[in-house]
Design a protein around this motif. Structure first.
Motif, short mmCIF file in Angstrom:
data_model
loop_
_atom_site.label_atom_id
_atom_site.label_comp_id
_atom_site.label_asym_id
_atom_site.label_seq_id
_atom_site.Cartn_x
_atom_site.Cartn_y
_atom_site.Cartn_z
N ALA A 184 19.98 47.59 4.66
CA ALA A 184 19.05 48.55 5.26
C ALA A 184 19.53 49.99 5.03
O ALA A 184 18.74 50.88 4.74
CB ALA A 184 18.89 48.27 6.76
N GLU A 195 15.12 46.47 10.25
CA GLU A 195 16.16 45.63 9.63
C GLU A 195 17.55 46.03 10.10
O GLU A 195 18.40 45.18 10.29
CB GLU A 195 16.08 45.73 8.10
N PRO A 211 18.74 42.85 12.54
CA PRO A 211 19.02 42.11 11.30
C PRO A 211 18.83 40.60 11.44
O PRO A 211 18.54 39.91 10.46
CB PRO A 211 20.47 42.46 10.98
N LYS A 229 15.48 39.24 10.00
CA LYS A 229 15.41 38.97 8.56
C LYS A 229 16.20 37.70 8.22
O LYS A 229 15.81 36.93 7.35
CB LYS A 229 15.94 40.15 7.77
#
Length: 192
Positions: free
Chosen positions: A92, A119, A123, A126
């Motif tokens: 990111a 993101e 995190p 994702k």
């Protein structure tokens, strides 16, 4: 990890670099075969592998500049190598840096600032999406196959990110291994 000698770190850089290229090629192959969900997940793994390479470069540069690593440094670098969320956060940051460059030179941005912040601060989201590409999942009390959870548009975006990230890494690697002394001086702010 910071206790490794420089040659082994260079070896690690090459192995992570080669593996990231292999992951990128595998993901492209699956994408071309319309195996969208699996390709999405492997593109994310490719990006994570690229981030490992960057961390090894960072350690190498710090060793070249005779940095004394603290206990916290050692713990962070060891954890980084195995933590998916730390690698996603690092990616990111790389995306944010690219966006600044793209804005300065009127280039196309791959992600919005909002997506990048999400993101960075989330995190795990994702990482969970990456898992969706491999497994049947129970979502909202309903079983879903990978192809139901990963959309082609999302896969195309992550493919672009992986390719850009790999291209940036290839340039960095070529600069270092072609002229490491100049590279080290540049990133140490000497003579530049």
């Amino acid at each position: 990890m910071v206790d490794l000698d420089k040659e082994e770190i260079k070896n690690g850089i090459n192995k992570c670099y080669n593996n990231s290229k292999s992951l990128l090629d595998d993901a492209d192959y699956l994408f071309d075969g319309n195996r969208i969900a699996r390709s999405y997940s492997i593109f994310v793994l490719c990006i994570e592998e690229i981030q490992k390479t960057y961390v090894l470069f960072r350690i190498l540069l710090e060793k070249e500049n005779n940095k004394k690593f603290t206990k916290e440094d050692k713990e962070y670098y060891s954890k980084f190598f195995s933590s998916h969320t730390l690698k996603i956060k690092a990616a990111a940051v790389q995306s944010s840096n690219y966006n600044e460059f793209a804005e300065k030179y009127n280039l196309h941005k791959l992600k919005s600032t909002k997506e990048i912040k999400n993101e960075f601060y989330n995190p795990k989201q994702k990482d969970i999406s990456k898992q969706y590409g491999f497994y049947v999942s129970l979502v909202h009390k309903k079983f879903e196959e990978p192809r139901d959870l990963i959309k082609t548009e999302n896969c195309k975006k992550i493919q672009q990110e992986a390719k850009l990230s790999y291209a940036q890494l290839r340039s960095l690697k070529n600069m270092y291994f072609t002229s490491s002394d100049v590279f080290i001086r540049k990133f140490s702010n000497e003579d530049f």
